[in-house]
Design a protein around this motif. Structure first.
Motif, PDB file in Angstrom:
ATOM      1  N   LEU A   1      -5.890   3.415  -5.435  1.00 21.76           N
ATOM      2  CA  LEU A   1      -6.862   2.622  -4.691  1.00 21.76           C
ATOM      3  C   LEU A   1      -7.216   1.344  -5.437  1.00 21.76           C
ATOM      4  O   LEU A   1      -7.295   0.261  -4.833  1.00 21.76           O
ATOM      5  N   GLU A   2      -7.394   1.441  -6.744  1.00 21.27           N
ATOM      6  CA  GLU A   2      -7.717   0.243  -7.524  1.00 21.27           C
ATOM      7  C   GLU A   2      -6.564  -0.763  -7.477  1.00 21.27           C
ATOM      8  O   GLU A   2      -6.797  -1.971  -7.393  1.00 21.27           O
TER       9      GLU A   2
ATOM     10  N   TRP B   1      -5.773   3.163   3.043  1.00 13.79           N
ATOM     11  CA  TRP B   1      -6.986   3.136   2.230  1.00 13.79           C
ATOM     12  C   TRP B   1      -7.844   4.364   2.518  1.00 13.79           C
ATOM     13  O   TRP B   1      -8.325   5.031   1.597  1.00 13.79           O
ATOM     14  N   SER B   2      -8.046   4.648   3.797  1.00 12.41           N
ATOM     15  CA  SER B   2      -8.930   5.747   4.177  1.00 12.41           C
ATOM     16  C   SER B   2      -8.435   7.081   3.639  1.00 12.41           C
ATOM     17  O   SER B   2      -9.237   7.943   3.253  1.00 12.41           O
TER      18      SER B   2
ATOM     19  N   ALA C   1       0.828  -1.208   0.000  1.00 14.08           N
ATOM     20  CA  ALA C   1       0.000   0.000   0.000  1.00 14.08           C
ATOM     21  C   ALA C   1       0.859   1.253   0.000  1.00 14.08           C
ATOM     22  O   ALA C   1       0.613   2.200  -0.760  1.00 14.08           O
TER      23      ALA C   1
ATOM     24  N   VAL D   1       1.039   4.031  -3.065  1.00 16.74           N
ATOM     25  CA  VAL D   1       0.720   5.449  -2.863  1.00 16.74           C
ATOM     26  C   VAL D   1       1.893   6.332  -3.270  1.00 16.74           C
ATOM     27  O   VAL D   1       1.705   7.426  -3.826  1.00 16.74           O
TER      28      VAL D   1
ATOM     29  N   THR E   1     -14.527   1.496   4.517  1.00 15.23           N
ATOM     30  CA  THR E   1     -13.237   0.828   4.335  1.00 15.23           C
ATOM     31  C   THR E   1     -13.223  -0.537   4.999  1.00 15.23           C
ATOM     32  O   THR E   1     -12.831  -1.543   4.396  1.00 15.23           O
TER      33      THR E   1
ATOM     34  N   PRO F   1      -5.101   9.135  -7.159  1.00 13.63           N
ATOM     35  CA  PRO F   1      -5.660   8.398  -6.023  1.00 13.63           C
ATOM     36  C   PRO F   1      -6.574   7.246  -6.422  1.00 13.63           C
ATOM     37  O   PRO F   1      -6.592   6.207  -5.755  1.00 13.63           O
ATOM     38  N   ARG F   2      -7.322   7.410  -7.502  1.00 21.48           N
ATOM     39  CA  ARG F   2      -8.197   6.316  -7.919  1.00 21.48           C
ATOM     40  C   ARG F   2      -7.377   5.133  -8.423  1.00 21.48           C
ATOM     41  O   ARG F   2      -7.666   3.973  -8.087  1.00 21.48           O
TER      42      ARG F   2
ATOM     43  N   LEU G   1      -6.889   7.623   0.843  1.00 17.83           N
ATOM     44  CA  LEU G   1      -7.261   7.710  -0.571  1.00 17.83           C
ATOM     45  C   LEU G   1      -8.758   7.939  -0.732  1.00 17.83           C
ATOM     46  O   LEU G   1      -9.184   8.758  -1.560  1.00 17.83           O
ATOM     47  N   VAL G   2      -9.550   7.209   0.043  1.00 14.34           N
ATOM     48  CA  VAL G   2     -11.004   7.382  -0.039  1.00 14.34           C
ATOM     49  C   VAL G   2     -11.387   8.814   0.329  1.00 14.34           C
ATOM     50  O   VAL G   2     -12.283   9.409  -0.286  1.00 14.34           O
TER      51      VAL G   2
END
Length: 200
Positions: free
Chosen positions: A92-93, A139-140, A78, A82, A159, A88-89, A142-143
């Motif tokens: 995340l994908e 994750w959070s 992760a 990043v 998440t 960011p999408r 990016l979301v």
């Protein structure tokens, strides 16, 4: 995989440790920790019980490796994603893809942890929870950038719900091919995290 599955073929020495972690994770997920013996782990991995101790000093040490090494791998991936992927999408994908792939290949360590937490020493237990928290924060973050409409609490709920969905993959046999399962779960994860309610 159930305990009635045939033993695995012998693997090269260089991959022995990872094979032991993989099959131990399956057995610790299928049975109680005390019901799993080193002989059972060795038989499924294609080695003798005593040979296991060349890699791990105890069954508990193997359990800790089953829990910690996959979490470290997910977190490292992760952070690398990043750093290297500025969109960011796309980041995340990529993280979703990696998590789904890992869950298809190995029983997620989170499932093993929930079932065997009482067999993990307190210090290691806190370390596992910290790794889980750090991974969720990647994750959070990016979301948050992609879904500014969400509150912090909503972000965390989504998440962790997606984590639970991905980690549930080994718990049932859908009859679908692995690539079909992966596509279905990836699409569901993206929709859950990025599609606002009422837009579908």
């Amino acid at each position: 995989m159930t305990s009635s599955s045939p033993p695995r073929a012998t693997t090269p020495r260089g991959s022995r440790r990872q094979e032991l972690i993989k099959v131990a994770g399956e057995l610790f997920h299928e049975r109680a920790f005390d019901a799993v013996t080193t002989e059972m782990i060795g038989a499924r991995a294609g080695v003798s019980g005593p040979a296991l101790y060349r890699h791990f000093p105890s069954k508990q040490a193997l359990l800790i490796a089953v829990l910690e090494e996959p979490l470290n791998d997910l977190l490292a991936n992760a952070r690398k994603t990043v750093t290297e992927e500025r969109d960011p999408r796309q980041a995340l994908e990529a993280m979703i893809d990696y998590h789904v792939t890992r869950s298809l290949q190995n029983v997620p360590s989170t499932l093993v942890f929930l079932k065997n937490e009482h067999n993990v020493p307190e210090e290691e237990r806190h370390r596992m929870r910290r790794l889980m928290r750090l991974y969720a924060e990647e994750w959070s973050a990016l979301v948050e950038r992609l879904r500014p409409d969400l509150s912090d609490a909503q972000n965390r709920v989504l998440t962790h719900a997606v984590f639970s969905m991905i980690n549930s993959i080994p718990q049932f046999n859908s009859g679908l091919a692995p690539d079909s399962v992966a596509t279905t779960i990836r699409t569901a994860a993206i929709n859950a995290l990025l599609v606002p309610p009422g837009t579908v």
